[in-house]
Motif scaffolding. Structure first.
Motif, short mmCIF file in Angstrom:
data_model
loop_
_atom_site.label_atom_id
_atom_site.label_comp_id
_atom_site.label_asym_id
_atom_site.label_seq_id
_atom_site.Cartn_x
_atom_site.Cartn_y
_atom_site.Cartn_z
N GLY A 1 -102.51 -2.96 42.87
CA GLY A 1 -102.87 -3.32 44.24
C GLY A 1 -103.67 -2.22 44.89
O GLY A 1 -103.57 -1.04 44.51
N SER A 2 -104.46 -2.58 45.87
CA SER A 2 -105.27 -1.60 46.59
C SER A 2 -104.40 -0.73 47.48
O SER A 2 -103.20 -0.97 47.65
CB SER A 2 -106.30 -2.34 47.45
OG SER A 2 -105.64 -3.07 48.48
N THR A 3 -105.03 0.28 48.07
CA THR A 3 -104.31 1.14 49.01
C THR A 3 -103.77 0.33 50.18
O THR A 3 -102.64 0.55 50.64
CB THR A 3 -105.26 2.25 49.53
OG1 THR A 3 -105.74 3.00 48.40
CG2 THR A 3 -104.53 3.18 50.48
N ILE B 1 -89.28 5.12 47.73
CA ILE B 1 -90.62 4.53 47.78
C ILE B 1 -91.66 5.51 47.23
O ILE B 1 -92.64 5.11 46.59
CB ILE B 1 -90.97 4.11 49.22
CG1 ILE B 1 -90.07 2.95 49.67
CG2 ILE B 1 -92.44 3.73 49.35
CD1 ILE B 1 -90.23 2.56 51.12
N ALA B 2 -91.43 6.79 47.43
CA ALA B 2 -92.37 7.82 46.96
C ALA B 2 -92.45 7.88 45.44
O ALA B 2 -93.39 8.48 44.89
CB ALA B 2 -91.98 9.18 47.53
N ARG B 3 -91.50 7.27 44.76
CA ARG B 3 -91.54 7.26 43.29
C ARG B 3 -92.61 6.31 42.76
O ARG B 3 -92.99 6.40 41.58
CB ARG B 3 -90.18 6.81 42.73
CG ARG B 3 -89.03 7.79 42.94
CD ARG B 3 -87.72 7.19 42.43
NE ARG B 3 -87.80 6.81 41.02
CZ ARG B 3 -86.89 6.05 40.41
NH1 ARG B 3 -85.87 5.56 41.08
NH2 ARG B 3 -87.03 5.76 39.13
N ILE B 4 -93.10 5.41 43.59
CA ILE B 4 -94.05 4.40 43.13
C ILE B 4 -95.43 5.01 42.94
O ILE B 4 -95.94 5.72 43.81
CB ILE B 4 -94.15 3.24 44.15
CG1 ILE B 4 -92.78 2.60 44.36
CG2 ILE B 4 -95.17 2.20 43.69
CD1 ILE B 4 -92.76 1.59 45.50
N HIS B 5 -96.05 4.71 41.80
CA HIS B 5 -97.43 5.10 41.55
C HIS B 5 -98.32 3.92 41.92
O HIS B 5 -98.32 2.90 41.23
CB HIS B 5 -97.61 5.48 40.08
CG HIS B 5 -96.88 6.72 39.69
ND1 HIS B 5 -97.45 7.98 39.67
CD2 HIS B 5 -95.58 6.90 39.31
CE1 HIS B 5 -96.55 8.86 39.30
NE2 HIS B 5 -95.41 8.24 39.07
N ALA B 6 -99.04 4.07 43.02
CA ALA B 6 -99.88 2.97 43.49
C ALA B 6 -101.04 3.54 44.30
O ALA B 6 -100.84 4.48 45.08
CB ALA B 6 -99.07 1.99 44.34
N PRO B 7 -102.24 2.99 44.10
CA PRO B 7 -102.61 1.99 43.10
C PRO B 7 -102.32 2.51 41.68
O PRO B 7 -102.50 3.68 41.41
CB PRO B 7 -104.11 1.79 43.31
CG PRO B 7 -104.36 2.23 44.72
CD PRO B 7 -103.39 3.36 44.95
N VAL B 8 -101.86 1.62 40.83
CA VAL B 8 -101.41 1.99 39.51
C VAL B 8 -102.56 2.54 38.66
O VAL B 8 -103.70 2.12 38.77
CB VAL B 8 -100.75 0.78 38.81
CG1 VAL B 8 -101.79 -0.27 38.46
CG2 VAL B 8 -99.97 1.20 37.58
N GLY B 9 -102.24 3.52 37.80
CA GLY B 9 -103.22 4.04 36.85
C GLY B 9 -103.98 5.25 37.35
O GLY B 9 -104.09 5.49 38.55
N HIS C 1 -100.80 -1.67 49.03
CA HIS C 1 -99.62 -0.82 48.87
C HIS C 1 -99.02 -0.45 50.23
O HIS C 1 -97.80 -0.35 50.36
CB HIS C 1 -99.96 0.44 48.09
CG HIS C 1 -98.77 1.30 47.82
ND1 HIS C 1 -97.65 0.85 47.14
CD2 HIS C 1 -98.50 2.60 48.17
CE1 HIS C 1 -96.75 1.81 47.07
NE2 HIS C 1 -97.24 2.88 47.68
N ALA C 2 -99.87 -0.24 51.24
CA ALA C 2 -99.36 0.08 52.57
C ALA C 2 -98.48 -1.05 53.10
O ALA C 2 -97.40 -0.82 53.67
CB ALA C 2 -100.51 0.34 53.53
N LYS C 3 -98.90 -2.29 52.87
CA LYS C 3 -98.09 -3.44 53.27
C LYS C 3 -96.80 -3.50 52.45
O LYS C 3 -95.74 -3.86 52.97
CB LYS C 3 -98.90 -4.73 53.11
CG LYS C 3 -100.09 -4.85 54.05
CD LYS C 3 -100.84 -6.14 53.82
CE LYS C 3 -102.04 -6.27 54.76
NZ LYS C 3 -102.81 -7.51 54.51
N ARG C 4 -96.92 -3.15 51.18
CA ARG C 4 -95.74 -3.13 50.31
C ARG C 4 -94.73 -2.12 50.82
O ARG C 4 -93.51 -2.38 50.86
CB ARG C 4 -96.19 -2.80 48.89
CG ARG C 4 -95.07 -2.71 47.86
CD ARG C 4 -95.62 -2.19 46.54
NE ARG C 4 -96.53 -3.13 45.91
CZ ARG C 4 -97.71 -2.81 45.39
NH1 ARG C 4 -98.14 -1.56 45.47
NH2 ARG C 4 -98.46 -3.72 44.83
#
Length: 325
Positions: A267-269, A289-297, A272-275
């Protein structure tokens, strides 16, 4: 990495119990540009059959000969190979490095019961270390929670400390992908080649079909239920790819409740903000939440599903090998 390369202790135990004879050859030290890392293994039968690799083909022939002699002598051998002359391709390393290889006949030098315990721990996905005192010949196993070995387990790093060789046997890496999309079609085979056991999760049969993902392990269930059943651990990576909050959000919450070493979300930045807003409203802490790598890759300018999959696997590798070290 193929199944054969990761199942060497299991093959050795099977061959020994079937009366075929088995000798384990393990890389215990390397210098310079060695073709295979410390801990790499080869198993040789009494008939000279072999599975696995200690050098990518440079010295396997010589190791097989020494292994068959060890079956007769019932003695361990420490072999050293390097490059020194024109015979390098036959009995040396063309790359210019040097390696030491420990050769152990099963049933005499390496007790069957000890190998069986090692195989059982691996089958139960329990981290375990096999230790050999290179001076006394004493052999033992150590559990994954042994404090003195914590750094080695975390880094997947076998090696020699003092007089002892320590072979780390971590559970196989797993990759759990939520969303049977085009990126997943490229990511799963890439992950398999990198040594992961990938699982694809998607409750939509039209997406998660064997026709679209031949040979893949498919779980047609809601992601949170699927992840609960799969029980991700510290050797697990999780990637969500659906773009659908109904599927991704429950998966993310389940992943954040686990010990997975990586969680990446497509997902885009802005997406991810909405997420992040939704997860916060659901009571997920900012620390989780800080553990999430987003946008992925990794940001490598990827275009198309295959390059995005490549960037995802590269980021997973970075987290596993660098951030976890």
């Amino acid at each position: 990495m193929t199944q054969t390369f990761t199942q060497i202790p299991e093959i050795a135990l099977d061959w020994h119990r079937r009366g075929r004879g088995a000798v384990l050859a393990t890389v215990v030290e390397t210098w310079g540009s060695a073709p295979r890392p410390v801990g790499s293994q080869l198993v040789v039968s009494g008939a000279g059959e072999m599975e696995g690799s200690v050098s990518g083909g440079c010295v396997e022939g010589a190791v097989v000969e020494e292994a068959m002699e060890a079956l007769t002598s019932h003695a361990a051998q420490m072999l050293e190979f390097g490059v020194a002359d024109e015979d390098a391709f036959a009995v040396g390393l063309a790359c210019g490095g040097r390696i030491k290889v420990l050769v152990e006949p099963v049933g005499t030098v390496l007790p069957e019961a000890l190998l069986a315990d090692l195989v059982a721990a691996r089958a139960a996905r329990k981290p375990v270390a096999y230790l050999v005192d290179l001076e006394t010949g004493a052999r033992r196993l150590a559990a994954g929670d042994t404090p003195a070995l914590a750094a080695r387990f975390r880094a997947d790093k076998s090696g020699v400390e003092g007089s002892e060789f320590i072979a780390i046997h971590n559970p196989p890496l797993r990759l759990m992908v939520v969303g049977a999309v085009h990126i997943a079609q490229a990511l799963l085979p890439m992950a398999r080649m990198a040594g992961y056991d990938p699982v694809l999760i998607d409750p939509r049969p039209a997406f998660a079909s064997p026709a679209r993902f031949p040979g893949a392990t498919l779980v047609e269930d809601w992601p949170d239920a699927a992840l609960e059943a799969l029980a991700p651990d510290s050797r697990s990576a999780i990637v969500t790819l659906t773009h659908d909050p109904k599927l991704d959000d429950p998966a993310i919450q389940a992943a954040l409740a686990s010990d997975c070493f990586y969680l990446g979300c497509l997902g885009s930045t802005r997406t991810h903000a909405k997420r992040v807003e939704r997860l916060g409203a659901a009571g997920v802490s900012p620390e989780k939440i800080a553990r999430i790598h987003a946008p992925v890759g990794l940001d490598i300018g990827s275009q198309g599903p295959a390059e995005i999959a490549l960037s995802i696997l590269a980021e997973i590798t970075r987290v596993l090998r660098q951030e976890g070290a």
